[in-house]
Design an enzyme around this catalytic site. Structure first.
Site, short mmCIF file in Angstrom:
data_model
loop_
_atom_site.label_atom_id
_atom_site.label_comp_id
_atom_site.label_asym_id
_atom_site.label_seq_id
_atom_site.Cartn_x
_atom_site.Cartn_y
_atom_site.Cartn_z
N LEU A 64 1.50 -7.56 2.85
CA LEU A 64 1.07 -6.19 2.57
C LEU A 64 0.01 -5.92 3.63
CD1 LEU A 64 1.59 -3.88 0.62
CD2 LEU A 64 -0.21 -4.77 -0.84
N ASP A 65 0.26 -4.92 4.47
CA ASP A 65 -0.63 -4.65 5.59
C ASP A 65 -2.07 -4.45 5.14
OD1 ASP A 65 1.47 -4.69 7.45
OD2 ASP A 65 1.93 -2.59 7.04
N ARG A 66 -2.98 -4.70 6.06
CA ARG A 66 -4.41 -4.57 5.78
C ARG A 66 -4.76 -3.17 5.27
NH1 ARG A 66 -8.81 -5.23 10.43
NH2 ARG A 66 -9.13 -3.04 10.11
#
Length: 180
Positions: free
Chosen positions: A44-46
């Site tokens: 899950l992207d930053r």
């Protein structure tokens, strides 16, 4: 017995336990989850928030993360503008991205889900409205949902993963976790 942890990843936190290769340390999972031997099942992207599953079972991790299993992932997506029926139909059909066509998605416009406040807040433009979508995909390319909404002319402002398969955030606050 396999451990499975449901974690509500806050905005700005990396989906890993260490931050290698940067001068200034960024927040990681180790600041929230102190359980030895568990690892994220997928990414899950930053700059995305929401459900991240952690497990100590390699086979379960692969089943959750591998697109071959087509596990549905549902996102609450705040987009710029008000997508019309044609834009929603393009998302449903699976828009073509730079790395090829996406699989068909399920999408519907929804009322503001009133999520927790985000720090920092999204950018707001007085002259451009925004709305929320519920979008379900069955693959997991890099930044796929953001690229899909941009491809139909509605950039993502906020992205919250709400569900993976049968697991959901439900009442988990950002930074909280529970065993499944």
């Amino acid at each position: 017995m396999a451990r499975l942890i449901l974690f509500n990843k806050p905005y700005g936190v990396l989906s890993q336990f260490t931050d290698r290769g940067t001068v200034s340390a960024r927040p990681t999972l180790s600041q929230f989850v102190d359980i030895p031997g568990v690892y994220p099942a997928g990414r899950l992207d930053r700059d995305s928030e929401g459900l991240l599953l952690l497990t100590d079972d390699g086979r379960l991790q692969a089943r959750i993360a591998d697109p071959r299993f087509k596990l549905p992932k549902t996102y609450l997506v705040q987009v710029e503008g008000m997508p019309d029926a044609a834009a929603l139909d393009r998302l449903r059909a699976g828009p073509v991205l730079a790395d090829g066509p996406t699989r068909p998605a399920e999408v519907e416009r929804i009322a503001d889900p009133a999520p927790w406040p985000r720090d920092p807040p999204i950018r707001v433009r007085l002259a451009i409205p925004d709305c929320w979508l519920r979008l379900t995909i069955r693959e997991g390319r890099n930044r796929q949902v953001r690229r899909m909404t941009a491809a139909v002319g509605h950039p993502t402002l906020r992205l919250i993963r709400w569900r993976i398969g049968d697991w959901t955030l439900a009442d988990l606050a950002p930074g909280d976790w529970r065993a499944a």
